[in-house]
Motif scaffolding. Structure first.
Motif, short mmCIF file in Angstrom:
data_model
loop_
_atom_site.label_atom_id
_atom_site.label_comp_id
_atom_site.label_asym_id
_atom_site.label_seq_id
_atom_site.Cartn_x
_atom_site.Cartn_y
_atom_site.Cartn_z
N HIS A 9 -1.32 -5.68 1.97
CA HIS A 9 -2.65 -5.61 1.99
C HIS A 9 -3.13 -5.00 0.60
O HIS A 9 -2.80 -4.05 0.06
CB HIS A 9 -3.43 -4.65 2.86
N LYS A 10 -3.87 -5.60 -0.27
CA LYS A 10 -4.10 -5.67 -1.50
C LYS A 10 -5.57 -4.74 -1.81
O LYS A 10 -6.27 -4.83 -0.68
CB LYS A 10 -4.25 -7.04 -2.48
N VAL A 11 -5.66 -4.35 -3.03
CA VAL A 11 -6.98 -3.55 -3.46
C VAL A 11 -7.79 -4.26 -4.23
O VAL A 11 -7.28 -5.07 -5.04
CB VAL A 11 -6.49 -2.57 -4.05
N VAL A 69 -11.62 10.90 8.24
CA VAL A 69 -11.10 9.66 7.99
C VAL A 69 -10.67 9.66 6.60
O VAL A 69 -11.22 10.45 5.38
CB VAL A 69 -12.41 8.39 7.91
N ARG A 70 -9.56 9.07 6.16
CA ARG A 70 -8.67 9.39 5.11
C ARG A 70 -8.50 8.23 4.15
O ARG A 70 -8.06 8.24 2.97
CB ARG A 70 -7.34 10.10 5.22
N ARG A 71 -8.78 7.02 4.80
CA ARG A 71 -8.87 5.65 3.96
C ARG A 71 -9.78 4.79 4.47
O ARG A 71 -10.34 5.15 5.85
CB ARG A 71 -7.42 4.84 4.32
N VAL A 72 -10.57 3.85 3.68
CA VAL A 72 -11.77 3.00 3.97
C VAL A 72 -11.44 2.38 5.08
O VAL A 72 -12.24 2.03 5.82
CB VAL A 72 -12.12 2.48 2.71
N ALA A 100 -4.81 3.63 -4.74
CA ALA A 100 -4.79 2.37 -3.87
C ALA A 100 -4.76 2.36 -2.44
O ALA A 100 -5.14 1.63 -1.99
CB ALA A 100 -3.33 1.77 -4.64
N ASN A 101 -3.87 3.48 -2.10
CA ASN A 101 -3.85 3.53 -0.73
C ASN A 101 -5.18 3.74 0.12
O ASN A 101 -5.26 3.50 0.94
CB ASN A 101 -3.03 4.67 -0.04
N PHE A 111 -8.13 2.29 -0.82
CA PHE A 111 -8.84 1.36 -0.68
C PHE A 111 -7.94 -0.01 -0.44
O PHE A 111 -8.51 -1.18 -0.07
CB PHE A 111 -9.56 1.00 -2.09
N ALA A 112 -6.58 -0.07 -0.09
CA ALA A 112 -5.80 -1.14 0.28
C ALA A 112 -6.35 -1.28 1.86
O ALA A 112 -6.69 -0.76 2.80
CB ALA A 112 -4.51 -0.77 0.43
N GLY A 113 -6.95 -2.77 1.83
CA GLY A 113 -7.35 -3.42 3.03
C GLY A 113 -8.72 -3.05 3.53
O GLY A 113 -9.10 -3.09 4.66
N ALA A 114 -9.36 -2.52 2.52
CA ALA A 114 -10.82 -1.77 2.78
C ALA A 114 -11.90 -2.94 3.34
O ALA A 114 -12.79 -2.60 4.33
CB ALA A 114 -11.34 -1.14 1.82
N TRP A 115 -11.75 -4.07 2.84
CA TRP A 115 -12.71 -4.94 3.20
C TRP A 115 -12.18 -6.27 4.19
O TRP A 115 -12.89 -7.41 4.26
CB TRP A 115 -13.22 -5.59 1.94
N GLU A 116 -10.99 -6.19 4.75
CA GLU A 116 -10.52 -6.93 5.44
C GLU A 116 -11.42 -6.94 6.87
O GLU A 116 -11.66 -5.94 7.67
CB GLU A 116 -9.00 -6.67 5.75
#
Length: 639
Positions: free
Chosen positions: A51-53, A186-189, A253-254, A256-261
């Motif tokens: 999963h990219k940023v 929540v720790r990641r988007v 990076a972690n 925002f990785a996969g944030a908008w999937e």
């Protein structure tokens, strides 16, 4: 030869030692590999492979929050603005969710509570970190005890700055864990959407209640802004600086990785307990043999999935005399022949079967002592602990049913269809009601030395109250009197704090009620002490064009406390207030203010009508009513 044998013996002896050493090396290597894999997982390295940023995106986590709220049918977000939560407020506004800002965070949560009660969905409030959240604690606890599904969204310091002395950073999860059914940070988007969906489902499942989701700054703001704050712009030079730089860059990076999937945003299935057919049948058998059955219906009966209309029909079909409490007030409308309002204690002592339909044996029922030992008690509640409270001391249920109250009552109808009870039981209760009503009429005629008779004023309020009204009550003495005299006109038209007895709910409840029911007239009955909590929110009503009407029973004191404190302890210390010009204070905030006193006591109805007209024209109104002090223990009225 001897030397050769010695060598062989030495080799044989060394073999076990070498085997142990090699096993140790293998174990150490495996442990090291496991530790490295665990660290890589915690750092998100494996996830980032798939999963990219999107470093060029200007999207932010607030948009994910708003999307979930929209998908769950949330129409209002109550808040007091703060930089920690600005992205989610802006995103909600863009999606058409109305953002209503109050003058105190506690009001925002009270408003969300009212929305939850009146709509059967989750009410939502969002406040900033630290003191913004601590200001909500009373309202959250009130929602917990009242079993209201409220979602509280709280800002927080950036994830990497927590526990490092950041502004307004405290352990918020520890603070809210005892108050909420569900708490998460929540720790990641990418975790925003699933966390909020789980929180919304938890709020409504089982016994409803408040939930809390913490949203740190770096989870809500866009990548380019977080990057600017998190990762130094200058390239590192030393080895340690490079290591720190890599760690910060990887954390970004972690984050925002996969944030908008794409992810599912809608509601999850709810878990609502139901009575078993066997339990319902046993209750049907108990009631079928009753001669003097009685029902006490509490707030839980009004929870989804059973609508208030369906519940009302079920209660009418059963034909069992009933007392209504909390949100169940008004279920049968005004002056229904099955609804009794006075002398509940005496009725409970005479009943042979009592159905506690969401009613609880806490202080409101004298911990169960008002129940007769000879009565068969059926209790139904979603919460087993609440259902059986004090049953080991003062009372014992014949049948205890853990399940949804409204659904249970409907199932009782199916099993008891055609069952009739002797009319003389209802008539006996009705005569007792009428005697108490006559006592109130006599008290309304008692003279008062300087001010208005509060019983008479409330009788006129009862006569004037329109059918489309919602009653919000906030106070002690004046509101306690009103509970006997003023009747809600229908189901879900009475809002009181609930079992916590919280002062200060008035403005927030009125705000939520008027937004949910814009065509209803919202009448708020305040004690003058309680109104002190809500006065500043008339600025909120004016700014947001929310016309509500406040009636203040102003007896210049904390009379409910004074009545007990003075005779028992001989002092009125801290119980005195003043006949403050609350109507003028409201005018200063842009609302309309009216005064009712001895000088215009023959115009009470006219002043109430004038207040109604101001509200219909879009203006919030405060009616300051100067009253004497009542004492229902001996029927006297002083001052």
């Amino acid at each position: 030869m001897r030397s050769r044998c010695q060598l062989m013996e030495t080799a044989v002896a060394a073999a076990p030692a070498w085997g142990f050493f090699s096993s140790f090396l293998l174990l150490a290597f495996g442990t090291l590999v496991a530790a490295l894999l665990g660290a890589a997982h915690r750092l998100g390295l494996f996830y980032q492979l798939m999963h990219k940023v999107d470093t060029a995106s200007t999207r932010h986590g607030g948009e994910n929050v708003a999307a979930v709220l929209k998908a769950h049918g949330v129409r209002f977000l109550f808040t007091l603005v703060g930089g920690h939560i600005s992205p989610l407020l802006v995103a909600c506004e863009k999606l058409g969710i109305r953002v209503v800002d109050t003058r105190h965070e506690v009001t925002a949560v009270f408003a969300a509570d009212a929305v939850a009660r009146l709509t059967g969905t989750v009410g939502v409030a969002a406040v900033t970190a630290g003191p913004g959240l601590t200001n909500t604690v009373t309202a959250v606890k009130n929602a917990q005890i009242a079993q209201s599904p409220v979602l509280l969204l709280g800002g927080a310091a950036s994830t990497l700055l927590q526990n490092r002395g950041a502004l307004q950073a405290i352990d918020q999860i520890a603070l809210f864990r005892p108050l909420c059914k569900f708490c998460a940070s929540v720790r990641r988007v990418r975790d925003i959407i699933p966390t909020l969906r789980a929180a919304m489902a938890a709020a409504q499942s089982g016994t409803p209640g408040p939930v809390f989701v913490e949203l740190p700054l770096d989870v809500l703001y866009p990548y380019f802004m977080v990057q600017k704050e998190m990762v130094p712009a200058k390239p590192p030079k030393g080895l340690m600086s490079r290591a720190v730089h890599w760690y910060l860059a990887n954390s970004l990076a972690n984050l925002f990785a996969g944030a908008w999937e794409p992810q599912p945003e809608g509601p999850l299935p709810l878990d609502i307990p139901q009575a078993s057919p066997q339990q319902v049948q046993r209750c049907v058998e108990i009631l079928s043999r009753a001669k003097k059955p009685l029902m006490l219906i509490g707030s839980q009966a009004l929870l989804p999935p059973t609508s208030s209309d369906k519940l009302r029909v079920a209660v009418e079909t059963l034909g069992i005399p009933c007392f209504l409490a909390g949100m169940a007030r008004g279920l049968l409308g005004r002056n229904h022949p099955l609804h009794f309002r006075q002398n509940r204690r005496a009725a409970l002592k005479k009943a042979d079967v009592v159905v506690l339909a969401g009613a609880v044996c806490d202080f409101r029922l004298s911990y169960g002592r008002v129940l007769s030992r000879s009565s068969k008690i059926i209790v139904v509640n979603r919460d087993r602990k609440e259902m059986l409270i004090n049953s080991d001391i003062f009372w014992k249920p014949q049948e205890a049913v853990q399940g949804d109250v409204g659904s249970f009552v409907v199932k009782l109808v199916e099993g008891l269809r055609g069952q009739m009870w002797a009319s003389d039981w209802a008539e006996e209760l009705r005569q007792a009601d009428q005697q108490k009503e006559q006592a109130f009429r006599e008290k309304a005629l008692m003279p008062v030395a300087q001010h208005l008779n509060p019983v008479r004023v409330l009788q006129l309020v009862e006569d004037t109250l329109p059918d489309n009204s919602i009653l919000v009550v906030d106070g002690g003495d004046f509101v306690g009197t009103a509970a006997y005299l003023v009747q809600p006109r229908g189901p879900l038209r009475w809002l009181d704090p609930g079992a916590f007895g919280t002062l200060g709910v008035g403005a927030g409840f009125a705000l939520g009620a008027k937004l949910c029911r814009p065509d209803a007239e919202v009448w708020c009955l305040f004690g003058d002490g309680a109104f002190g909590y809500s006065l500043i929110e008339f600025d909120t009503f004016v700014r947001h064009k929310i016309p509500v009407m406040a009636l203040i029973g102003n007896d210049a004191g904390w009379t409910q406390i004074s009545r007990e404190q003075v005779p028992s302890l001989g002092s009125n210390v801290a119980c005195g207030l003043a006949y403050t010009d609350y109507h003028k204070a409201a005018q200063g905030l842009g609302a309309q203010g009216l005064l009712l006193s001895r000088e215009n006591e023959d115009q009470v109805v006219k002043v109430l009508r004038d207040a109604q007209q101001w509200c219909q024209d879009g203006h919030p109104v405060v009616v300051n009513i100067l009253i004497g002090r009542t004492d229902f223990r001996d029927g006297s009225i002083a001052m």
